[in-house]
Design an enzyme around this catalytic site. Structure first.
Site, PDB file in Angstrom:
ATOM      1  N   PHE A   1      -2.162  15.969   4.402  1.00 21.87           N
ATOM      2  CA  PHE A   1      -2.395  15.374   3.089  1.00 21.87           C
ATOM      3  C   PHE A   1      -1.121  15.498   2.255  1.00 21.87           C
ATOM      4  O   PHE A   1      -0.612  16.591   2.041  1.00 21.87           O
ATOM      5  CB  PHE A   1      -3.579  16.023   2.378  1.00 21.87           C
ATOM      6  CG  PHE A   1      -4.068  15.193   1.236  1.00 21.87           C
ATOM      7  CD1 PHE A   1      -4.954  14.144   1.451  1.00 21.87           C
ATOM      8  CD2 PHE A   1      -3.607  15.417  -0.048  1.00 21.87           C
ATOM      9  CE1 PHE A   1      -5.369  13.340   0.403  1.00 21.87           C
ATOM     10  CE2 PHE A   1      -4.020  14.612  -1.112  1.00 21.87           C
ATOM     11  CZ  PHE A   1      -4.912  13.579  -0.879  1.00 21.87           C
ATOM     12  N   VAL A   2      -0.625  14.336   1.806  1.00 18.70           N
ATOM     13  CA  VAL A   2       0.653  14.321   1.094  1.00 18.70           C
ATOM     14  C   VAL A   2       0.495  13.841  -0.352  1.00 18.70           C
ATOM     15  O   VAL A   2      -0.460  13.119  -0.680  1.00 18.70           O
ATOM     16  CB  VAL A   2       1.695  13.438   1.824  1.00 18.70           C
ATOM     17  CG1 VAL A   2       2.091  14.049   3.148  1.00 18.70           C
ATOM     18  CG2 VAL A   2       1.177  12.017   2.013  1.00 18.70           C
TER      19      VAL A   2
ATOM     20  N   ARG B   1       1.390  12.588  -8.832  1.00 16.74           N
ATOM     21  CA  ARG B   1       1.928  11.263  -8.501  1.00 16.74           C
ATOM     22  C   ARG B   1       3.400  11.144  -8.863  1.00 16.74           C
ATOM     23  O   ARG B   1       4.144  10.380  -8.258  1.00 16.74           O
ATOM     24  CB  ARG B   1       1.191  10.164  -9.286  1.00 16.74           C
ATOM     25  CG  ARG B   1      -0.240   9.937  -8.869  1.00 16.74           C
ATOM     26  CD  ARG B   1      -0.747   8.663  -9.551  1.00 16.74           C
ATOM     27  NE  ARG B   1      -2.196   8.582  -9.511  1.00 16.74           N
ATOM     28  CZ  ARG B   1      -2.909   8.120  -8.486  1.00 16.74           C
ATOM     29  NH1 ARG B   1      -2.294   7.729  -7.399  1.00 16.74           N
ATOM     30  NH2 ARG B   1      -4.225   8.070  -8.539  1.00 16.74           N
TER      31      ARG B   1
ATOM     32  N   ASP C   1      -4.299   5.497   6.250  1.00 15.69           N
ATOM     33  CA  ASP C   1      -4.841   6.699   6.888  1.00 15.69           C
ATOM     34  C   ASP C   1      -5.895   6.252   7.906  1.00 15.69           C
ATOM     35  O   ASP C   1      -5.573   5.956   9.061  1.00 15.69           O
ATOM     36  CB  ASP C   1      -5.408   7.621   5.809  1.00 15.69           C
ATOM     37  CG  ASP C   1      -5.962   8.915   6.360  1.00 15.69           C
ATOM     38  OD1 ASP C   1      -5.858   9.150   7.576  1.00 15.69           O
ATOM     39  OD2 ASP C   1      -6.522   9.713   5.584  1.00 15.69           O
TER      40      ASP C   1
ATOM     41  N   GLU D   1       0.831  -1.205   0.000  1.00 20.48           N
ATOM     42  CA  GLU D   1       0.000   0.000   0.000  1.00 20.48           C
ATOM     43  C   GLU D   1       0.866   1.256   0.000  1.00 20.48           C
ATOM     44  O   GLU D   1       2.021   1.226   0.434  1.00 20.48           O
ATOM     45  CB  GLU D   1      -0.904   0.019   1.257  1.00 20.48           C
ATOM     46  CG  GLU D   1      -2.347  -0.351   0.993  1.00 20.48           C
ATOM     47  CD  GLU D   1      -3.151   0.732   0.272  1.00 20.48           C
ATOM     48  OE1 GLU D   1      -2.576   1.572  -0.437  1.00 20.48           O
ATOM     49  OE2 GLU D   1      -4.377   0.726   0.433  1.00 20.48           O
ATOM     50  N   ASP D   2       0.277   2.343  -0.454  1.00 14.79           N
ATOM     51  CA  ASP D   2       0.997   3.615  -0.410  1.00 14.79           C
ATOM     52  C   ASP D   2       0.880   4.270   0.966  1.00 14.79           C
ATOM     53  O   ASP D   2       1.860   4.756   1.517  1.00 14.79           O
ATOM     54  CB  ASP D   2       0.501   4.571  -1.503  1.00 14.79           C
ATOM     55  CG  ASP D   2      -1.007   4.806  -1.476  1.00 14.79           C
ATOM     56  OD1 ASP D   2      -1.731   4.116  -0.714  1.00 14.79           O
ATOM     57  OD2 ASP D   2      -1.481   5.680  -2.222  1.00 14.79           O
TER      58      ASP D   2
HETATM   59  P1  IMP Z   1      -7.551   4.762   4.214  1.00 12.70           P
HETATM   60  O1  IMP Z   1      -8.508   3.769   3.678  1.00 12.70           O
HETATM   61  O2  IMP Z   1      -8.228   5.924   4.893  1.00 12.70           O
HETATM   62  O3  IMP Z   1      -6.475   4.185   5.095  1.00 12.70           O
HETATM   63  O4  IMP Z   1      -6.860   5.444   2.986  1.00 12.70           O
HETATM   64  C1  IMP Z   1      -6.085   4.750   2.139  1.00 12.70           C
HETATM   65  C2  IMP Z   1      -6.078   5.382   0.750  1.00 12.70           C
HETATM   66  O5  IMP Z   1      -6.452   6.762   0.748  1.00 12.70           O
HETATM   67  C3  IMP Z   1      -4.668   5.352   0.250  1.00 12.70           C
HETATM   68  O6  IMP Z   1      -4.387   4.153  -0.435  1.00 12.70           O
HETATM   69  C4  IMP Z   1      -4.602   6.583  -0.631  1.00 12.70           C
HETATM   70  O7  IMP Z   1      -5.002   6.263  -1.935  1.00 12.70           O
HETATM   71  C5  IMP Z   1      -5.594   7.561  -0.041  1.00 12.70           C
HETATM   72  N1  IMP Z   1      -4.952   8.563   0.851  1.00 12.70           N
HETATM   73  C6  IMP Z   1      -5.039   8.671   2.181  1.00 12.70           C
HETATM   74  N2  IMP Z   1      -4.314   9.709   2.642  1.00 12.70           N
HETATM   75  C7  IMP Z   1      -3.748  10.259   1.555  1.00 12.70           C
HETATM   76  C8  IMP Z   1      -2.851  11.382   1.383  1.00 12.70           C
HETATM   77  O8  IMP Z   1      -2.405  12.079   2.324  1.00 12.70           O
HETATM   78  N3  IMP Z   1      -2.488  11.648   0.096  1.00 12.70           N
HETATM   79  C9  IMP Z   1      -2.914  10.923  -0.979  1.00 12.70           C
HETATM   80  N4  IMP Z   1      -3.736   9.876  -0.855  1.00 12.70           N
HETATM   81  C10 IMP Z   1      -4.149   9.544   0.404  1.00 12.70           C
END
Ligand code: IMP
Length: 186
Positions: free
Chosen positions: A162-163, A175, A111, A107-108
């Site tokens: 937010f990054v 990206r 959050d 995963e990237d």
């Molecule tokens: P989660 O489901 O809230 O943990 O979010 C995961 C997905 O949200 C990641 O795989 C990203 O695609 C996107 N995401 C969450 N925070 C960021 C951020 O700061 N920048 C860009 N994408 C984000």
């Protein structure tokens, strides 16, 4: 490109700060690649790459994993703009056999943890022999959901901002930046 260094002029309007420079990212990804190689030597794991955000991380990581492994690419979408929708749409797993395989979700960023939780549940249900996760970034946030599974490898823990860059986008943009930067809010 150094962490904390000056944002290149071309991106200074959109990015306020270089959080992680390319050299720091490169060194950490190489080290994690060696850890994965040691953990999975002889197991031929499947790196399950979650597009689009982890495409650069996965490309660098895979080349640092010096033991046999396979790559598979899936998509998971939970965000519209910079806001989580609360639902995860996963595609690319239909017709794929993970039965008895050692799977590493790549995963990237974690959050809220919603995406990771949904993915791990799906993969475990597919009969994988083991499921672990690696993420480039993990945010320090009060929004983390209690059901978020433990992520075995976290390259960097970052503040709740937010990054963008190194694969991560804002509305599909930025990206391609070779560093991770903090988005400048309009
Ligand atoms: P989660 O489901 O809230 O943990 O979010 C995961 C997905 O949200 C990641 O795989 C990203 O695609 C996107 N995401 C969450 N925070 C960021 C951020 O700061 N920048 C860009 N994408 C984000």
């Amino acid at each position: 490109m150094e962490s904390g260094g000056e944002v290149p002029a071309a991106w200074a309007g959109q990015v306020g700060e270089v959080l992680l420079g390319s050299a720091e990212i490169g060194a950490r990804v190489t080290a994690l690649g060696a850890e994965l190689a040691a953990a999975y030597d002889g197991k031929n794991p499947v790196l399950l790459v979650v597009l689009k955000g982890s495409f650069i991380f996965a490309a660098d990581l895979s080349r640092a994993v010096d033991t046999a492994h396979e790559l598979h690419f899936i998509r998971a979408r939970s965000y519209v703009g910079d806001v989580s929708s609360g639902e995860v749409d996963v595609s690319g797993l239909d017709g794929v056999s993970l039965d008895g395989r050692h799977v590493v979700v790549v995963e990237d960023i974690v959050d809220t943890g919603l995406t990771m939780a949904a993915l791990m549940r799906r993969i475990e249900a597919m009969g994988a022999a083991s499921v672990e996760a690696i993420t480039l970034l993990q945010k320090e946030t009060v929004r983390r959901r209690p059901e978020t599974p433990p992520v075995r490898w976290v390259a960097f823990t970052i503040p709740d901002k937010f990054v963008v860059g190194y694969g991560l986008d804002f509305d599909q943009r930025l990206r391609h930046l070779p560093f991770v930067g903090v988005m400048r809010k309009p």
